[in-house]
Design a protein around this motif. Structure first.
Motif, PDB file in Angstrom:
ATOM      1  N   VAL A 220      45.734 -81.827  23.971  1.00 26.71           N
ATOM      2  CA  VAL A 220      45.470 -81.970  25.401  1.00 26.71           C
ATOM      3  C   VAL A 220      45.566 -83.429  25.820  1.00 26.71           C
ATOM      4  CG1 VAL A 220      43.755 -81.625  27.222  1.00 26.71           C
ATOM      5  CG2 VAL A 220      44.010 -79.919  25.411  1.00 26.71           C
ATOM      6  N   ASN A 221      45.007 -84.325  25.000  1.00 24.29           N
ATOM      7  CA  ASN A 221      45.034 -85.750  25.335  1.00 24.29           C
ATOM      8  C   ASN A 221      46.445 -86.314  25.282  1.00 24.29           C
ATOM      9  OD1 ASN A 221      41.860 -86.222  23.716  1.00 24.29           O
ATOM     10  ND2 ASN A 221      42.272 -86.150  25.900  1.00 24.29           N
ATOM     11  N   ILE A 222      47.236 -85.870  24.305  1.00 20.82           N
ATOM     12  CA  ILE A 222      48.623 -86.358  24.217  1.00 20.82           C
ATOM     13  C   ILE A 222      49.400 -85.950  25.459  1.00 20.82           C
ATOM     14  CG2 ILE A 222      50.805 -86.103  22.976  1.00 20.82           C
ATOM     15  CD1 ILE A 222      49.214 -85.889  20.407  1.00 20.82           C
ATOM     16  N   ALA A 223      49.214 -84.706  25.891  1.00 19.72           N
ATOM     17  CA  ALA A 223      49.898 -84.247  27.100  1.00 19.72           C
ATOM     18  C   ALA A 223      49.483 -85.075  28.306  1.00 19.72           C
ATOM     19  CB  ALA A 223      49.591 -82.767  27.335  1.00 19.72           C
ATOM     20  N   GLY A 224      48.188 -85.375  28.395  1.00 24.36           N
ATOM     21  CA  GLY A 224      47.726 -86.194  29.507  1.00 24.36           C
ATOM     22  C   GLY A 224      48.273 -87.609  29.459  1.00 24.36           C
ATOM     23  N   LEU A 225      48.348 -88.179  28.262  1.00 21.36           N
ATOM     24  CA  LEU A 225      48.875 -89.544  28.127  1.00 21.36           C
ATOM     25  C   LEU A 225      50.354 -89.600  28.451  1.00 21.36           C
ATOM     26  CD1 LEU A 225      47.049 -90.660  24.850  1.00 21.36           C
ATOM     27  CD2 LEU A 225      46.642 -91.531  27.157  1.00 21.36           C
TER      28      LEU A 225
ATOM     29  N   VAL B 149      53.781 -80.421  28.324  1.00 14.07           N
ATOM     30  CA  VAL B 149      52.514 -79.771  27.962  1.00 14.07           C
ATOM     31  C   VAL B 149      52.764 -78.505  27.147  1.00 14.07           C
ATOM     32  CG1 VAL B 149      50.508 -78.546  28.892  1.00 14.07           C
ATOM     33  CG2 VAL B 149      51.201 -80.724  29.886  1.00 14.07           C
ATOM     34  N   VAL B 150      53.733 -77.696  27.568  1.00 18.32           N
ATOM     35  CA  VAL B 150      54.043 -76.465  26.849  1.00 18.32           C
ATOM     36  C   VAL B 150      54.519 -76.777  25.430  1.00 18.32           C
ATOM     37  CG1 VAL B 150      55.584 -74.469  26.775  1.00 18.32           C
ATOM     38  CG2 VAL B 150      54.517 -75.124  28.928  1.00 18.32           C
ATOM     39  N   LEU B 151      55.392 -77.761  25.284  1.00 19.58           N
ATOM     40  CA  LEU B 151      55.926 -78.103  23.966  1.00 19.58           C
ATOM     41  C   LEU B 151      54.847 -78.695  23.058  1.00 19.58           C
ATOM     42  CD1 LEU B 151      59.398 -79.618  24.944  1.00 19.58           C
ATOM     43  CD2 LEU B 151      58.910 -77.347  24.014  1.00 19.58           C
ATOM     44  N   ILE B 152      53.963 -79.489  23.624  1.00 24.37           N
ATOM     45  CA  ILE B 152      52.892 -80.075  22.802  1.00 24.37           C
ATOM     46  C   ILE B 152      51.916 -78.990  22.355  1.00 24.37           C
ATOM     47  CG2 ILE B 152      50.853 -81.577  22.914  1.00 24.37           C
ATOM     48  CD1 ILE B 152      52.520 -83.537  24.494  1.00 24.37           C
TER      49      ILE B 152
ATOM     50  N   LEU C 102      52.690 -75.957  21.733  1.00 20.86           N
ATOM     51  CA  LEU C 102      53.389 -75.269  20.647  1.00 20.86           C
ATOM     52  C   LEU C 102      53.288 -76.078  19.356  1.00 20.86           C
ATOM     53  CD1 LEU C 102      55.297 -73.084  19.545  1.00 20.86           C
ATOM     54  CD2 LEU C 102      57.219 -74.453  20.407  1.00 20.86           C
ATOM     55  N   ALA C 103      53.470 -77.394  19.446  1.00 17.21           N
ATOM     56  CA  ALA C 103      53.390 -78.243  18.251  1.00 17.21           C
ATOM     57  C   ALA C 103      51.991 -78.216  17.643  1.00 17.21           C
ATOM     58  CB  ALA C 103      53.781 -79.673  18.609  1.00 17.21           C
ATOM     59  N   VAL C 104      50.956 -78.214  18.485  1.00 20.68           N
ATOM     60  CA  VAL C 104      49.577 -78.169  17.987  1.00 20.68           C
ATOM     61  C   VAL C 104      49.302 -76.841  17.293  1.00 20.68           C
ATOM     62  CG1 VAL C 104      47.155 -78.094  18.707  1.00 20.68           C
ATOM     63  CG2 VAL C 104      48.686 -79.836  19.642  1.00 20.68           C
ATOM     64  N   ASP C 105      49.776 -75.744  17.860  1.00 15.68           N
ATOM     65  CA  ASP C 105      49.587 -74.438  17.225  1.00 15.68           C
ATOM     66  C   ASP C 105      50.287 -74.382  15.869  1.00 15.68           C
ATOM     67  OD1 ASP C 105      48.074 -73.576  19.325  1.00 15.68           O
ATOM     68  OD2 ASP C 105      49.696 -72.502  20.331  1.00 15.68           O
ATOM     69  N   LEU C 106      51.463 -74.968  15.781  1.00 18.91           N
ATOM     70  CA  LEU C 106      52.182 -74.985  14.501  1.00 18.91           C
ATOM     71  C   LEU C 106      51.443 -75.842  13.473  1.00 18.91           C
ATOM     72  CD1 LEU C 106      55.900 -75.266  15.677  1.00 18.91           C
ATOM     73  CD2 LEU C 106      54.750 -73.270  14.717  1.00 18.91           C
ATOM     74  N   LEU C 107      50.863 -76.952  13.911  1.00 22.42           N
ATOM     75  CA  LEU C 107      50.077 -77.779  12.993  1.00 22.42           C
ATOM     76  C   LEU C 107      48.859 -77.017  12.483  1.00 22.42           C
ATOM     77  CD1 LEU C 107      50.184 -81.343  14.598  1.00 22.42           C
ATOM     78  CD2 LEU C 107      51.171 -80.611  12.428  1.00 22.42           C
ATOM     79  N   HIS C 108      48.214 -76.266  13.371  1.00 20.73           N
ATOM     80  CA  HIS C 108      47.096 -75.429  12.931  1.00 20.73           C
ATOM     81  C   HIS C 108      47.562 -74.432  11.875  1.00 20.73           C
ATOM     82  CE1 HIS C 108      43.451 -76.353  15.174  1.00 20.73           C
ATOM     83  NE2 HIS C 108      44.197 -76.627  16.234  1.00 20.73           N
ATOM     84  N   LEU C 109      48.728 -73.871  12.119  1.00 22.91           N
ATOM     85  CA  LEU C 109      49.262 -72.880  11.181  1.00 22.91           C
ATOM     86  C   LEU C 109      49.533 -73.498   9.817  1.00 22.91           C
ATOM     87  CD1 LEU C 109      50.192 -69.856  11.265  1.00 22.91           C
ATOM     88  CD2 LEU C 109      52.489 -70.718  11.676  1.00 22.91           C
ATOM     89  N   LEU C 110      50.015 -74.730   9.810  1.00 17.60           N
ATOM     90  CA  LEU C 110      50.330 -75.392   8.548  1.00 17.60           C
ATOM     91  C   LEU C 110      49.078 -75.890   7.820  1.00 17.60           C
ATOM     92  CD1 LEU C 110      53.436 -77.472   9.686  1.00 17.60           C
ATOM     93  CD2 LEU C 110      53.455 -75.448   8.230  1.00 17.60           C
ATOM     94  N   LEU C 111      48.081 -76.324   8.580  1.00 19.53           N
ATOM     95  CA  LEU C 111      46.894 -76.928   7.968  1.00 19.53           C
ATOM     96  C   LEU C 111      45.831 -75.911   7.569  1.00 19.53           C
ATOM     97  CD1 LEU C 111      46.456 -80.062  10.251  1.00 19.53           C
ATOM     98  CD2 LEU C 111      47.412 -79.978   7.948  1.00 19.53           C
ATOM     99  N   ASP C 112      45.797 -74.766   8.228  1.00 19.27           N
ATOM    100  CA  ASP C 112      44.746 -73.777   7.983  1.00 19.27           C
ATOM    101  C   ASP C 112      45.356 -72.507   7.385  1.00 19.27           C
ATOM    102  OD1 ASP C 112      42.512 -72.201   7.906  1.00 19.27           O
ATOM    103  OD2 ASP C 112      41.889 -72.598   9.956  1.00 19.27           O
ATOM    104  N   PRO C 113      45.209 -72.279   6.090  1.00 18.38           N
ATOM    105  CA  PRO C 113      45.784 -71.061   5.473  1.00 18.38           C
ATOM    106  C   PRO C 113      45.200 -69.774   6.042  1.00 18.38           C
ATOM    107  CG  PRO C 113      45.105 -72.662   3.803  1.00 18.38           C
ATOM    108  CD  PRO C 113      44.539 -73.140   5.105  1.00 18.38           C
ATOM    109  N   ARG C 114      43.980 -69.824   6.596  1.00 18.09           N
ATOM    110  CA  ARG C 114      43.372 -68.609   7.136  1.00 18.09           C
ATOM    111  C   ARG C 114      44.159 -68.043   8.303  1.00 18.09           C
ATOM    112  NH1 ARG C 114      37.595 -71.240   8.138  1.00 18.09           N
ATOM    113  NH2 ARG C 114      39.065 -72.810   8.911  1.00 18.09           N
ATOM    114  N   ILE C 115      44.776 -68.946   9.096  1.00 20.90           N
ATOM    115  CA  ILE C 115      45.586 -68.486  10.219  1.00 20.90           C
ATOM    116  C   ILE C 115      46.836 -67.785   9.704  1.00 20.90           C
ATOM    117  CG2 ILE C 115      46.863 -69.228  12.253  1.00 20.90           C
ATOM    118  CD1 ILE C 115      44.971 -71.549  12.539  1.00 20.90           C
TER     119      ILE C 115
END
Length: 312
Positions: free
Chosen positions: A243-248, A291-294, A296-309
């Protein structure tokens, strides 16, 4: 890996109606603004246009056709990176935005770096030593961060850092030193929330059974913190970071204006005061896509960092 690819394709398909909706709302801005865009464009030079000139300009801009045809023609141009011509500069809006985007990206990157350098050690220290000096220091910094207005901190930094001590340029983009004051202003404003979020998340993670098991195996404490606890504790902060990156990247309007930073936030403010609706339209569309692309990138990072997802 197949699960990640499927998830990526699914999200890309979901983005299509979102981006179409954004494009329609952005297109509607031109028709919801007061006045005739063709007349406003011709009045930039301060000369009252004739009715014939207005009608000819409306025809050139494609504003004399049915509304749905106007939208499709505008969308076709947007897909070819044609966001129109600025009323004030008579240059392509896309070119104007791209000329200023690197300055905004530089300021955004330095601001995030400043926020991380402030928040990460204070947040981790507050969680590891609750109720002690690091925790108290983290609370004070977090309180100052969330309660101090950005414009006031900007003026303080300019007065003491640039005018009194003459360590930094007052305004503008003049070498590497010129980014320090605006970046610290933005980074300090974001750091407070991250300090408290990292502290609460890390305290929660340190009470999990797998941390107890790691300690029972005799792992060194710093390995437990960096290799196990901190990785999971930073996941909530990652969402806020998006959210902050999109705002910046949208341009921190107040800070860019105060420091005369040549970014797209300052450019958008100038377009608003100048009633340059084509620039405002292009700016809103560009930021919505960012904002939409960021996200998406954050969701992909969650997917890579959290095996539970990935398991879900």
């Amino acid at each position: 890996m197949n699960a990640i690819i499927r998830y990526l394709l699914q999200r890309l398909l979901q983005m299509i109606p979102v981006l179409l909706g954004i494009s329609f709302i952005t297109f509607a801005l031109m028709h919801l603004t007061p006045g005739d865009p063709a007349e406003i464009m011709l009045r930039v030079d301060g000369i009252k246009p004739t009715r014939e000139a207005i009608e000819a300009t409306r025809h050139i801009l494609g504003l004399d056709g049915p509304i749905h045809m106007q939208y499709f023609h505008w969308l076709y141009r947007v897909l070819h990176l044609d966001l129109g011509i600025s009323y004030s500069s008579s240059r392509p809006v896309f070119t104007e935005l791209m000329d200023r985007f690197p300055a905004t990206m530089l300021l955004s990157a330095c601001s995030l770096l400043a926020a991380i350098l402030i928040a990460l050690p204070l947040g981790v220290g507050s969680a590891l030593y609750p109720g002690r000096l690091p925790d108290r220091l983290g609370r004070v910094v977090a309180l100052l961060s969330v309660s101090m207005p950005g414009y006031w901190l900007s003026l303080l930094l300019i007065y003491y850092g640039a005018v009194k001590l003459k360590l930094f340029p007052v305004t503008g983009m003049e070498g590497a030193a010129s980014v320090i004051l605006p970046a610290f202003t933005l980074g300090f404003g974001m750091a407070g929330v991250y300090i408290r979020l990292i502290r609460s998340s890390l305290l929660n993670v340190l009470g999990k059974p797998y941390i107890t098991a790691a300690r029972a195996k005799g792992l060194q404490e710093w390995r437990i913190i960096t290799g196990h606890a901190l990785r999971n504790a930073l996941l909530p902060s990652l969402t806020l970071l998006g959210v902050n990156i999109a705002g910046l990247l949208g341009g921190s309007v107040i800070v860019e204006t105060i420091f005369s930073w040549p970014g797209i936030g300052k450019y958008a403010i100038e377009a608003i005061f100048g009633k340059d609706y084509v620039v405002i339209q292009g700016y809103v569309l560009l930021m919505a896509v960012v904002v939409v692309l960021i996200n998406l990138a954050v969701d992909l990072l969650h997917l890579l960092l959290d095996p539970r997802i990935r398991l879900r």
